[in-house]
Design an enzyme around this catalytic site. Structure first.
Site, PDB file in Angstrom:
ATOM      1  N   GLU A 173       1.388 -30.816  -6.376  1.00 30.30           N
ATOM      2  CA  GLU A 173       2.325 -31.115  -7.473  1.00 30.30           C
ATOM      3  C   GLU A 173       1.863 -32.342  -8.261  1.00 30.30           C
ATOM      4  O   GLU A 173       2.619 -33.295  -8.460  1.00 30.30           O
ATOM      5  CB  GLU A 173       3.765 -31.269  -6.948  1.00 30.30           C
ATOM      6  CG  GLU A 173       4.270 -29.974  -6.330  1.00 30.30           C
ATOM      7  CD  GLU A 173       5.774 -29.888  -6.130  1.00 30.30           C
ATOM      8  OE1 GLU A 173       6.488 -30.886  -6.298  1.00 30.30           O
ATOM      9  OE2 GLU A 173       6.243 -28.772  -5.811  1.00 30.30           O
ATOM     10  N   GLU A 293       4.390 -22.944  -1.891  1.00 25.29           N
ATOM     11  CA  GLU A 293       5.743 -23.443  -1.568  1.00 25.29           C
ATOM     12  C   GLU A 293       6.740 -22.492  -2.221  1.00 25.29           C
ATOM     13  O   GLU A 293       6.704 -22.289  -3.439  1.00 25.29           O
ATOM     14  CB  GLU A 293       5.966 -24.866  -2.088  1.00 25.29           C
ATOM     15  CG  GLU A 293       5.225 -25.910  -1.286  1.00 25.29           C
ATOM     16  CD  GLU A 293       5.587 -27.354  -1.664  1.00 25.29           C
ATOM     17  OE1 GLU A 293       6.757 -27.615  -2.020  1.00 25.29           O
ATOM     18  OE2 GLU A 293       4.676 -28.201  -1.599  1.00 25.29           O
TER      19      GLU A 293
HETATM   20  O1  AHR Z   1       9.203 -28.924   0.089  1.00 22.93           O
HETATM   21  C1  AHR Z   1       9.774 -30.096  -0.373  1.00 22.93           C
HETATM   22  C2  AHR Z   1       9.047 -30.645  -1.604  1.00 22.93           C
HETATM   23  O2  AHR Z   1       9.164 -29.746  -2.651  1.00 22.93           O
HETATM   24  C3  AHR Z   1       7.568 -30.816  -1.446  1.00 22.93           C
HETATM   25  O3  AHR Z   1       7.219 -32.020  -0.848  1.00 22.93           O
HETATM   26  C4  AHR Z   1       7.087 -30.802  -2.854  1.00 22.93           C
HETATM   27  O4  AHR Z   1       5.767 -30.339  -2.976  1.00 22.93           O
HETATM   28  C5  AHR Z   1       8.102 -29.923  -3.555  1.00 22.93           C
HETATM   29  O5  AHR Z   1       8.595 -30.511  -4.704  1.00 22.93           O
END
Ligand code: AHR
Length: 489
Positions: A173, A293
């Site tokens: 990110e 994710e």
């Molecule tokens: O999964 C929680 C957070 O969500 C992670 O650290 C980040 O990559 C995303 O914004």
């Protein structure tokens, strides 16, 4: 109305087992109080790692595990997490609750966890706040077999052989918590960092760039244009949030159920549109889309640390998992890895723990039922489904996917999003003669049903007797709000 045709003899694509991957961060009680209890704990463990969690995750055939973050990855300095534990420096975990991280779980412990799980490690390096040298040395420490400063240090720390880790993320990110970068700047940084992450011996690294957040197509385009080589995967993050009126994991109404599923189904559009863009720059499909994710994101459980993201998990979450896995299966040509967030005690977890107790969530059961698709051949499927209506809005009621495994067994996963109505689905299975069908179903009386430490088996799969097969025609009575997985041979 609800019809399916499965072309059982036309499958060409493999559903990579890596679509069923996981993500675990140094966040809340995922690592500490989750996997890691330490060698002196009365909780049964192997070298500090909880045995019950390992057993549960092996049972769903966890194929890979992404670590150490997340946002944590871009402030993690791996050298703080090696060597004698009592000498490791501490740090503040600024993203997640401002707690002190003592670094007792580091590279060796993570790779031990992966070997106990028999899964592939996926390490996410720090591009946001560490140097090129630091990332390069991590790869050398983990993967180099010869004589070198890092390989020697690894040996000093008790590990003779390199681990041969293949999957490396180059930042996380980086458009936000990983350095707040513009896409063009990140693309250049990626090229620089990735250049010094070397492949040692036979092990060719698979390097994954930080991709977009949901529908940020400009980010994808800038990376595809700016990184013409040296990128094996481009990640995509998409969280489908929670309900519309309530963000509670367990106290919600049908409006919340509907909107949560509607948002989960957006994954289809995201993956389709990012794929179209990637096809333009990479028509040969060399770069994989890695959804590293994804999942539901509810309010934390009342009374828990807001920075720990601890949430319960209901039948609704199992539905989110089922429809998402069907979408990922469908797109398996470009999508070759995915990682649900975050396995233990955080977000849409597989297992929850409370001291020595552990429970399996409805999402765990969806993953367990869907594991039959891992490394199987995707079978083309035409699905006509009625809608599930909520006021002026609607979503498709039935989601499904089909695959054939190495033994020739055909599996069909199918879910009914409508919480009020059983739905009959007629399915023509073309190109094979199957003698019979068996299956399991995951459902409950209520949409909000979930497992607790007092009632850990309130939601779990049971045998399904609502499917029959005659002369190549499969009839399925999909119960309201259910996930069904069938096997035919
Ligand atoms: O999964 C929680 C957070 O969500 C992670 O650290 C980040 O990559 C995303 O914004």
């Amino acid at each position: 109305m609800n019809r399916m045709i499965i072309n059982a003899d036309l499958g060409k694509l493999t559903i990579s087992r890596h679509l069923y991957g996981h993500f675990s961060e140094h966040l809340g009680r995922c690592i500490y109080g989750g996997y890691w209890v330490g060698g002196d704990s009365p909780i049964p463990n192997t070298r500090g790692i909880r045995n019950d969690i390992v057993e549960a995750l092996r049972n769903i055939r966890i194929p890979n595990l992404r670590w150490p973050g997340g946002c944590f990855a871009d402030e993690y300095h791996w050298m703080d997490g090696i060597g004698p534990r009592e000498q490791r420096p501490t740090m503040v975990n600024t993203h997640w609750g401002g707690v002190t991280e003592d670094n007792s779980f580091g590279t060796h412990e993570f790779l031990d966890l992966c070997s106990q799980l028999e899964c592939e490690p996926y390490i996410c390096g720090n591009l946001g706040s560490a140097t090129v040298r630091e990332m390069s040395q991590w790869v050398e420490y983990v993967n180099f077999d010869g004589v070198s400063p890092m390989a020697d240090l690894r040996r000093e720390n008790g590990r003779a052989d390199p681990w041969g880790v293949k999957f490396w993320g180059i930042g996380n990110e980086n458009w936000a918590c990983g350095g707040d970068m513009r896409p063009e700047f990140y693309a250049d940084q990626y090229r620089r960092y990735a250049c010094y992450c070397r492949s040692y011996g036979e092990n060719r690294l698979f390097k994954i760039a930080c991709g977009p957040c949901g529908p940020n197509y400009e980010w994808t385009e800038a990376l595809m244009r700016g990184i013409p080589r040296g990128m094996d995967g481009l990640s995509l993050h998409y969280y489908c949030g929670s309900g519309e009126e309530s963000r509670s994991a367990t106290q919600f109404s049908e409006i919340d159920w509907f909107h949560q599923l509607k948002r989960a189904l957006v994954m289809d559009e995201l993956v389709t549109r990012h794929t179209v863009l990637m096809n333009r720059y990479d028509p040969e499909g060399k770069v994989a889309l890695i959804v590293d994710e994804w999942g539901a994101w509810h309010a934390v459980e009342p009374g828990t640390n807001p920075g720990f993201l601890y949430q319960q998990n209901s039948l609704r979450d199992a539905m989110v998992a089922a429809v998402t896995l069907d979408i990922l299966n469908k797109h398996c040509e470009r999508v070759r890895m995915a990682n649900i967030a975050q396995t233990v005690n955080v977000l849409q977890a597989m297992v929850l723990t409370e001291d020595e107790k552990m429970l399996l969530t409805p999402t765990y059961h969806a993953f367990e039922m869907y594991k039959v698709h891992q490394d199987a051949t995707l079978l083309p499927l035409d699905l006509e489904t009625e809608d599930y209506q909520m006021g002026e809005e609607s979503v498709r009621a039935i989601s499904a996917s089909a695959s054939r495994d190495a033994d020739g067994k055909i599996h069909v996963s199918l879910s009914n999003a409508n919480p009020n109505k059983d739905i009959d689905v007629t399915c023509e299975v073309r190109g094979v003669d199957c003698a019979g069908v068996i299956g399991r179903v995951l459902t409950a009386d209520k949409m909000q049903a979930h497992n607790t430490f007092d009632q850990p088996e309130a939601v779990k799969p049971v045998e399904f007797d609502g499917a029959s097969l005659t002369g190549g025609k499969l009839l399925v009575k999909a119960p309201a709000k259910s996930v069904v997985v069938l096997a035919m041979k």
